[in-house]
Enzyme design. Structure first.
Site, PDB file in Angstrom:
ATOM      1  CE  LYS A  13      -2.203  -1.124   3.805  1.00 48.33           C
ATOM      2  NZ  LYS A  13      -1.476  -2.395   4.069  1.00 48.33           N
ATOM      3  NE  ARG A  88      -4.290  -1.280  10.059  1.00 50.74           N
ATOM      4  CZ  ARG A  88      -3.269  -0.752   9.412  1.00 50.74           C
ATOM      5  NH1 ARG A  88      -3.330   0.485   8.970  1.00 50.74           N
ATOM      6  NH2 ARG A  88      -2.182  -1.465   9.207  1.00 50.74           N
ATOM      7  NE  ARG A 171       1.673  -4.821  11.750  1.00 49.29           N
ATOM      8  CZ  ARG A 171       2.669  -4.439  10.969  1.00 49.29           C
ATOM      9  NH1 ARG A 171       3.888  -4.857  11.195  1.00 49.29           N
ATOM     10  NH2 ARG A 171       2.431  -3.633   9.957  1.00 49.29           N
TER      11      ARG A 171
HETATM   12  P1  ADP Z   1       1.174  -1.616   7.456  1.00 44.82           P
HETATM   13  O1  ADP Z   1       1.630  -0.673   6.377  1.00 44.82           O
HETATM   14  O2  ADP Z   1       2.174  -2.670   7.768  1.00 44.82           O
HETATM   15  O3  ADP Z   1      -0.197  -2.156   7.183  1.00 44.82           O
HETATM   16  P2  ADP Z   1       0.726   0.768   8.999  1.00 44.82           P
HETATM   17  O4  ADP Z   1       1.959   1.550   8.850  1.00 44.82           O
HETATM   18  O5  ADP Z   1      -0.431   1.141   8.145  1.00 44.82           O
HETATM   19  O6  ADP Z   1       1.074  -0.774   8.794  1.00 44.82           O
HETATM   20  O7  ADP Z   1       0.235   0.778  10.498  1.00 44.82           O
HETATM   21  C1  ADP Z   1       1.110   0.457  11.562  1.00 44.82           C
HETATM   22  C2  ADP Z   1       0.325   0.363  12.850  1.00 44.82           C
HETATM   23  O8  ADP Z   1      -0.313   1.626  13.139  1.00 44.82           O
HETATM   24  C3  ADP Z   1      -0.830  -0.652  12.833  1.00 44.82           C
HETATM   25  O9  ADP Z   1      -0.412  -1.963  13.124  1.00 44.82           O
HETATM   26  C4  ADP Z   1      -1.744  -0.056  13.918  1.00 44.82           C
HETATM   27  O10 ADP Z   1      -1.245  -0.364  15.202  1.00 44.82           O
HETATM   28  C5  ADP Z   1      -1.593   1.438  13.707  1.00 44.82           C
HETATM   29  N1  ADP Z   1      -2.621   1.950  12.773  1.00 44.82           N
HETATM   30  C6  ADP Z   1      -2.416   2.453  11.531  1.00 44.82           C
HETATM   31  N2  ADP Z   1      -3.576   2.810  10.945  1.00 44.82           N
HETATM   32  C7  ADP Z   1      -4.557   2.519  11.837  1.00 44.82           C
HETATM   33  C8  ADP Z   1      -5.976   2.626  11.828  1.00 44.82           C
HETATM   34  N3  ADP Z   1      -6.645   3.108  10.759  1.00 44.82           N
HETATM   35  N4  ADP Z   1      -6.664   2.232  12.934  1.00 44.82           N
HETATM   36  C9  ADP Z   1      -6.031   1.746  13.997  1.00 44.82           C
HETATM   37  N5  ADP Z   1      -4.700   1.597  14.080  1.00 44.82           N
HETATM   38  C10 ADP Z   1      -3.946   1.975  13.009  1.00 44.82           C
HETATM   39  P1  ADP Z   2       2.095  -1.815   3.209  1.00 42.29           P
HETATM   40  O1  ADP Z   2       2.097  -0.309   3.235  1.00 42.29           O
HETATM   41  O2  ADP Z   2       0.893  -2.385   2.525  1.00 42.29           O
HETATM   42  O3  ADP Z   2       2.293  -2.412   4.563  1.00 42.29           O
HETATM   43  P2  ADP Z   2       4.693  -1.579   1.855  1.00 42.29           P
HETATM   44  O4  ADP Z   2       4.430  -0.692   0.695  1.00 42.29           O
HETATM   45  O5  ADP Z   2       5.434  -1.026   3.002  1.00 42.29           O
HETATM   46  O6  ADP Z   2       3.316  -2.300   2.328  1.00 42.29           O
HETATM   47  O7  ADP Z   2       5.454  -2.876   1.280  1.00 42.29           O
HETATM   48  C1  ADP Z   2       5.847  -3.937   2.143  1.00 42.29           C
HETATM   49  C2  ADP Z   2       7.243  -4.448   1.717  1.00 42.29           C
HETATM   50  O8  ADP Z   2       7.131  -5.147   0.472  1.00 42.29           O
HETATM   51  C3  ADP Z   2       8.251  -3.338   1.493  1.00 42.29           C
HETATM   52  O9  ADP Z   2       9.497  -3.833   1.884  1.00 42.29           O
HETATM   53  C4  ADP Z   2       8.196  -3.098  -0.022  1.00 42.29           C
HETATM   54  O10 ADP Z   2       9.424  -2.593  -0.530  1.00 42.29           O
HETATM   55  C5  ADP Z   2       7.899  -4.492  -0.553  1.00 42.29           C
HETATM   56  N1  ADP Z   2       7.018  -4.507  -1.741  1.00 42.29           N
HETATM   57  C6  ADP Z   2       5.971  -3.685  -2.021  1.00 42.29           C
HETATM   58  N2  ADP Z   2       5.366  -4.030  -3.197  1.00 42.29           N
HETATM   59  C7  ADP Z   2       6.062  -5.113  -3.659  1.00 42.29           C
HETATM   60  C8  ADP Z   2       5.934  -5.946  -4.839  1.00 42.29           C
HETATM   61  N3  ADP Z   2       4.961  -5.727  -5.748  1.00 42.29           N
HETATM   62  N4  ADP Z   2       6.817  -6.963  -4.975  1.00 42.29           N
HETATM   63  C9  ADP Z   2       7.790  -7.187  -4.055  1.00 42.29           C
HETATM   64  N5  ADP Z   2       7.956  -6.446  -2.928  1.00 42.29           N
HETATM   65  C10 ADP Z   2       7.112  -5.414  -2.731  1.00 42.29           C
END
Ligand code: ADP
Ligand code: ADP
Ligand code: ZN
Length: 217
Positions: A13, A88, A171
């Protein structure tokens, strides 16, 4: 263009959000980035949010909804926005709908980046992030040009505390229980689009652009 990005943690994302927001000139609103920013500055909100985040749990709906609504009221969101990591929970999704409805607006689409569980652990264990600008890298799939340094702003890139394997499992469970129901929530409203997130980063982006169209919305 008003977009919500859905998908499990590690789906890509944040990575896609940066490209989408560049292409469509809309602000990228990542609740995770906002929380991490508060945590690094040790604000009261950061201290409160850190308790949940470090355990892999969600921050409370109330706190999160207030934060997002405040952000959406800012001037730059008038042209549109991309929400990454929000909503979320169904409660958050309903609050967002209501907030927009009161302003006579609605989302253009909820875009699901679809990635099966098997991919997630490897993506998250190799993820490195820049705490200054939120850029996301991967040691194998998307390394920075200079090891340990952000391509965008030159700051150090580090591993997130909540990307340890134990927390990742929690998570994923929370995603399954609380966030996955949003897929059906938007499907019923005929607002859901789905992109296959298992392809290479550039190919995912191409497919997203096909879905979103020319950006004239
Ligand atoms: P990821 O990209 O791995 O999905 P995020 O960076 O979006 O994780 O979020 C990291 C943490 O921040 C989540 O595990 C949660 O604890 C908190 N968080 C982020 N967005 C929300 C939300 N919309 N509602 C509740 N907690 C959130
Ligand atoms: P999210 O915000 O959904 O938690 P991230 O954008 O942080 O996800 O991506 C999670 C991890 O996967 C990062 O290390 C990123 O560089 C890698 N990644 C993202 N998209 C791809 C893809 N299409 N193929 C391989 N690795 C990816
Ligand atoms: Zn950076």
């Amino acid at each position: 263009m008003k977009i919500v990005l859905l998908g499990p943690p590690g789906a890509g994302k944040g990575t896609q959000a940066k490209s989408i927001c560049n292409r469509f000139s809309i602000p990228h609103i990542s609740t995770g980035d906002i929380f991490r920013n508060h945590i690094s500055k040790r604000t009261p909100l950061g201290i409160e949010a850190k308790k949940s985040i470090d355990r892999g749990e969600l921050v409370s709906d109330e706190l999160t909804i207030n934060l997002v609504e405040e952000r959406l009221m800012q001037e730059d969101c008038k042209i549109g926005f991309l929400l990454d990591g929000f909503p979320r929970t169904v409660i958050q999704a309903k609050a967002l709908d209501e907030f927009l409805e009161n302003k006579g607006e609605k989302l253009d689409t909820a875009l699901l980046i679809d990635v099966p569980k098997d991919f997630i652990i490897e993506r998250m264990s190799g993820r490195r992030v820049c705490l200054s600008c939120g850029a996301s890298y991967h040691i194998k799939f998307n390394p920075p040009n200079y090891e340990g340094k952000c391509d965008v702003c030159g700051s150090d890139v580090t591993q997130r505390k909540d990307d340890k394997e134990e927390t990742v499992k929690d998570r994923l469970q929370i995603y399954h229980d609380q966030t996955q129901p949003l897929i059906n929530y938007y499907k019923v409203k005929e607002m859901l689009s789905i992109v296959d997130g298992t392809q290479a980063i550039n190919d995912v982006f191409k497919n997203i652009c096909d879905i979103l169209g020319s950006g004239n919305k």
